[in-house]
Design a protein around this motif. Structure first.
Motif, PDB file in Angstrom:
ATOM      1  N   THR A   1      22.995  -2.949 -15.571  1.00 54.83           N
ATOM      2  CA  THR A   1      23.203  -3.275 -14.158  1.00 54.83           C
ATOM      3  C   THR A   1      21.876  -3.439 -13.436  1.00 54.83           C
ATOM      4  OG1 THR A   1      25.317  -2.088 -14.137  1.00 54.83           O
ATOM      5  CG2 THR A   1      24.292  -2.530 -12.021  1.00 54.83           C
ATOM      6  N   GLU A   2      20.924  -2.546 -13.685  1.00 53.47           N
ATOM      7  CA  GLU A   2      19.617  -2.651 -13.034  1.00 53.47           C
ATOM      8  C   GLU A   2      18.889  -3.930 -13.449  1.00 53.47           C
ATOM      9  OE1 GLU A   2      17.989  -1.054 -10.781  1.00 53.47           O
ATOM     10  OE2 GLU A   2      19.101   0.793 -10.449  1.00 53.47           O
ATOM     11  N   TRP A   3      19.160  -4.429 -14.649  1.00 53.53           N
ATOM     12  CA  TRP A   3      18.532  -5.665 -15.106  1.00 53.53           C
ATOM     13  C   TRP A   3      18.906  -6.842 -14.211  1.00 53.53           C
ATOM     14  CZ3 TRP A   3      14.877  -6.073 -18.852  1.00 53.53           C
ATOM     15  CH2 TRP A   3      14.559  -7.350 -19.327  1.00 53.53           C
TER      16      TRP A   3
ATOM     17  N   LEU B   1      14.104  -0.391 -17.320  1.00 54.90           N
ATOM     18  CA  LEU B   1      13.254  -0.070 -18.453  1.00 54.90           C
ATOM     19  C   LEU B   1      13.228   1.421 -18.763  1.00 54.90           C
ATOM     20  CD1 LEU B   1      11.357  -1.354 -20.533  1.00 54.90           C
ATOM     21  CD2 LEU B   1       9.467  -0.946 -18.937  1.00 54.90           C
ATOM     22  N   VAL B   2      13.170   2.266 -17.743  1.00 52.72           N
ATOM     23  CA  VAL B   2      13.100   3.708 -18.002  1.00 52.72           C
ATOM     24  C   VAL B   2      14.415   4.211 -18.585  1.00 52.72           C
ATOM     25  CG1 VAL B   2      13.832   4.559 -15.713  1.00 52.72           C
ATOM     26  CG2 VAL B   2      12.230   5.909 -17.103  1.00 52.72           C
ATOM     27  N   LEU B   3      15.536   3.633 -18.160  1.00 49.47           N
ATOM     28  CA  LEU B   3      16.825   4.005 -18.743  1.00 49.47           C
ATOM     29  C   LEU B   3      16.913   3.541 -20.197  1.00 49.47           C
ATOM     30  CD1 LEU B   3      19.087   3.152 -15.676  1.00 49.47           C
ATOM     31  CD2 LEU B   3      18.537   5.448 -16.515  1.00 49.47           C
TER      32      LEU B   3
ATOM     33  N   MET C   1       9.072  -9.372  -2.674  1.00 46.89           N
ATOM     34  CA  MET C   1       9.910  -9.397  -3.858  1.00 46.89           C
ATOM     35  C   MET C   1       9.136  -9.016  -5.117  1.00 46.89           C
ATOM     36  SD  MET C   1      13.162  -9.996  -3.634  1.00 46.89           S
ATOM     37  CE  MET C   1      13.107  -8.775  -2.312  1.00 46.89           C
ATOM     38  N   SER C   2       7.817  -9.261  -5.119  1.00 49.09           N
ATOM     39  CA  SER C   2       7.020  -8.885  -6.286  1.00 49.09           C
ATOM     40  C   SER C   2       7.057  -7.385  -6.521  1.00 49.09           C
ATOM     41  CB  SER C   2       5.574  -9.352  -6.122  1.00 49.09           C
ATOM     42  OG  SER C   2       4.904  -8.625  -5.097  1.00 49.09           O
ATOM     43  N   ILE C   3       7.122  -6.610  -5.437  1.00 49.53           N
ATOM     44  CA  ILE C   3       7.213  -5.147  -5.546  1.00 49.53           C
ATOM     45  C   ILE C   3       8.630  -4.748  -5.929  1.00 49.53           C
ATOM     46  CG2 ILE C   3       6.815  -2.940  -4.393  1.00 49.53           C
ATOM     47  CD1 ILE C   3       5.170  -4.439  -2.300  1.00 49.53           C
ATOM     48  N   TRP C   4       9.595  -5.272  -5.188  1.00 48.09           N
ATOM     49  CA  TRP C   4      10.992  -4.883  -5.418  1.00 48.09           C
ATOM     50  C   TRP C   4      11.423  -5.219  -6.840  1.00 48.09           C
ATOM     51  CZ3 TRP C   4      15.640  -7.579  -6.371  1.00 48.09           C
ATOM     52  CH2 TRP C   4      16.808  -6.813  -6.211  1.00 48.09           C
ATOM     53  N   PHE C   5      11.087  -6.423  -7.287  1.00 50.12           N
ATOM     54  CA  PHE C   5      11.465  -6.855  -8.625  1.00 50.12           C
ATOM     55  C   PHE C   5      10.820  -5.969  -9.685  1.00 50.12           C
ATOM     56  CE2 PHE C   5      10.810 -10.287 -12.043  1.00 50.12           C
ATOM     57  CZ  PHE C   5      12.032 -10.025 -12.628  1.00 50.12           C
ATOM     58  N   TYR C   6       9.547  -5.681  -9.522  1.00 47.08           N
ATOM     59  CA  TYR C   6       8.841  -4.817 -10.478  1.00 47.08           C
ATOM     60  C   TYR C   6       9.502  -3.448 -10.573  1.00 47.08           C
ATOM     61  CZ  TYR C   6       5.239  -1.652 -12.248  1.00 47.08           C
ATOM     62  OH  TYR C   6       4.568  -0.684 -12.942  1.00 47.08           O
ATOM     63  N   GLU C   7       9.778  -2.850  -9.426  1.00 52.20           N
ATOM     64  CA  GLU C   7      10.308  -1.488  -9.441  1.00 52.20           C
ATOM     65  C   GLU C   7      11.753  -1.448  -9.931  1.00 52.20           C
ATOM     66  OE1 GLU C   7       9.467   0.613  -5.823  1.00 52.20           O
ATOM     67  OE2 GLU C   7       7.312   0.594  -6.213  1.00 52.20           O
TER      68      GLU C   7
ATOM     69  N   ALA D   1       0.828  -1.207   0.000  1.00 54.31           N
ATOM     70  CA  ALA D   1       0.000   0.000   0.000  1.00 54.31           C
ATOM     71  C   ALA D   1       0.866   1.262   0.000  1.00 54.31           C
ATOM     72  CB  ALA D   1      -0.926  -0.003   1.216  1.00 54.31           C
ATOM     73  N   ASP D   2       1.925   1.257   0.816  1.00 57.04           N
ATOM     74  CA  ASP D   2       2.792   2.441   0.908  1.00 57.04           C
ATOM     75  C   ASP D   2       3.527   2.700  -0.400  1.00 57.04           C
ATOM     76  OD1 ASP D   2       1.998   2.715   3.530  1.00 57.04           O
ATOM     77  OD2 ASP D   2       3.812   1.798   4.376  1.00 57.04           O
ATOM     78  N   LEU D   3       4.082   1.655  -0.988  1.00 58.32           N
ATOM     79  CA  LEU D   3       4.849   1.827  -2.225  1.00 58.32           C
ATOM     80  C   LEU D   3       3.935   2.107  -3.411  1.00 58.32           C
ATOM     81  CD1 LEU D   3       7.571  -0.898  -1.630  1.00 58.32           C
ATOM     82  CD2 LEU D   3       7.862   1.568  -1.539  1.00 58.32           C
ATOM     83  N   GLU D   4       2.710   1.594  -3.348  1.00 55.13           N
ATOM     84  CA  GLU D   4       1.757   1.887  -4.412  1.00 55.13           C
ATOM     85  C   GLU D   4       1.439   3.387  -4.467  1.00 55.13           C
ATOM     86  OE1 GLU D   4      -1.060   0.004  -7.327  1.00 55.13           O
ATOM     87  OE2 GLU D   4       0.846  -0.521  -6.387  1.00 55.13           O
TER      88      GLU D   4
END
Length: 279
Positions: free
Chosen positions: A45-47, A82-84, A70-76, A8-11
Motif C-alpha cells: 500500500t505504501e508503494w 522500504l522499511v516494512l 513532492m521530492s520529500i514526500w515521495f522519498y519518505e 530544512a524542517d523535515l531533514e
C-alpha cells in the motif's frame, strides 16, 4: 516558497533506517503469521505513493513549489514501504512483496482538481497517523511496534506540510479553496456513516479501470484493509473520532471558524456555495 523551509524542517526530523530502528531487539516469538501478513499489505500500500506522486506532478505543473515538495514526500513515503519490506526480508523473507505485487499498484489516476486532491491527501495523512498508532499498539513484536510508531510520526509531519500548502491556497484563491477543502472535509469527516474506510488508497480513481481502480483492489488480498481495521487493529469509534476531530480542528483553525461536527462544516460549505454563486 514553502519548499525550502519544509525541506530544512523535515531533514532535521528524518530517521535513519540502519541506525534508528532497533533491529537487534527482534523477538520472533512475538510475531504471528497474521501480523506478518498485514506488514506485507502495508508495504505494498505504501508503494502506491509512486502513482500518487505522478498524479501530483501532472496536475500541479503550474506550481513548482508544491511539486518540489513532492521530492520529500515521495522519498519518505517510499521509505515507509522500504522499511516494512526490510523487516520482512530480515525476519519473514517468504512474505516479502514481489516486484510484480508492487508494480500492480502503479496505475494512472484520472486528473482531478488540485485543491480537492490536496485536501484528500491531507485527510489521508491525518487518518494514517491514527491507523499506524493503533497498529503499533496492536502488534506485539518490539521492532515492528517501533516502526509503526515511527511511520505514524512521519505521517503527522506530512499532514502539517500539506496544511501549510492549504493555507497558502486560501491566501491566493480565497473562498474557491475554502469550498474545495470543505467539500472533501465533509466527505472524510462523514466516514462513520459511509460504512467503509475513506482514504486515498481505497477510493476509485480511474473510471476506465473500474472496479480495479483502487489501490486496495490491486493488493494480493483486496479485502485486507477492512479486516485489518475491523478485527485486527480494531479501529473503532474512539479512534475514528480522533480522525474526524483532527480534520475538524484543522479546518476550524484554517478557516477561522469553529466546527464541532461534520454538520457544522456542511453548513459552512453550503454558505460558501451561496457566496460563490454555485449550484
Amino acid at each position: 516558497m514553502l519548499y525550502p523551509q519544509l525541506f530544512a524542517d523535515l531533514e532535521k526530523a528524518r530517521w535513519d533506517m540502519a541506525d534508528d530502528i532497533a533491529w537487534d531487539q527482534f523477538d520472533a516469538s512475538k510475531l504471528s503469521d497474521e501480523q506478518a501478513m498485514t506488514i506485507k499489505m502495508n508495504a505494498i500500500t505504501e508503494w502506491s505513493a509512486l502513482p500518487a506522486t505522478e498524479m501530483f506532478l501532472r496536475d500541479n505543473r503550474d506550481d513548482s513549489d508544491f511539486s518540489a515538495f513532492m521530492s520529500i514526500w515521495f522519498y519518505e513515503e517510499q521509505k515507509h514501504s522500504l522499511v516494512l519490506m526490510e523487516y520482512l526480508r530480515r525476519f519473514r523473507p517468504e512474505l516479502a512483496p514481489t516486484e510484480a505485487e508492487l508494480h500492480a499498484v502503479r496505475f494512472e489516476f484520472d486528473p482531478a482538481p488540485p485543491m480537492e486532491t490536496l485536501m484528500l491527501h491531507f485527510c489521508g495523512e491525518v487518518r494514517l497517523t491514527q491507523w499506524y498508532r493503533r497498529a503499533s499498539d496492536w502488534h506485539t513484536e518490539p521492532v515492528i511496534k517501533q516502526i509503526y510508531k515511527t511511520l505514524s510520526t512521519d505521517e503527522a509531519r506530512h499532514g502539517g506540510a500539506y496544511l501549510k500548502y492549504m493555507k497558502r491556497a486560501i491566501e491566493k484563491l480565497g473562498d474557491e479553496a475554502r469550498l474545495a477543502f470543505a467539500k472533501i472535509g465533509m466527505l472524510m469527516a462523514s466516514s462513520a456513516r459511509s460504512g467503509k474506510p475513506l482514504h486515498p488508497t481505497n477510493l476509485h480513481v480511474n473510471k476506465d479501470l473500474y472496479p480495479m481502480d483502487t489501490v486496495q483492489s490491486r493488493l494480493p488480498d483486496p479485502e485486507w484493509l477492512e479486516r485489518w481495521l475491523d478485527t485486527q487493529i480494531q479501529f473503532g469509534k474512539e479512534w475514528e473520532g480522533r480522525v474526524v476531530g483532527g480534520i475538524l480542528r484543522n479546518l476550524s483553525s484554517l478557516f477561522g471558524e469553529t466546527f464541532e461536527t461534520a454538520a457544522d462544516l456542511n453548513r459552512y460549505r453550503k454558505q460558501l456555495v451561496v457566496n460563490l454563486g454555485q449550484a
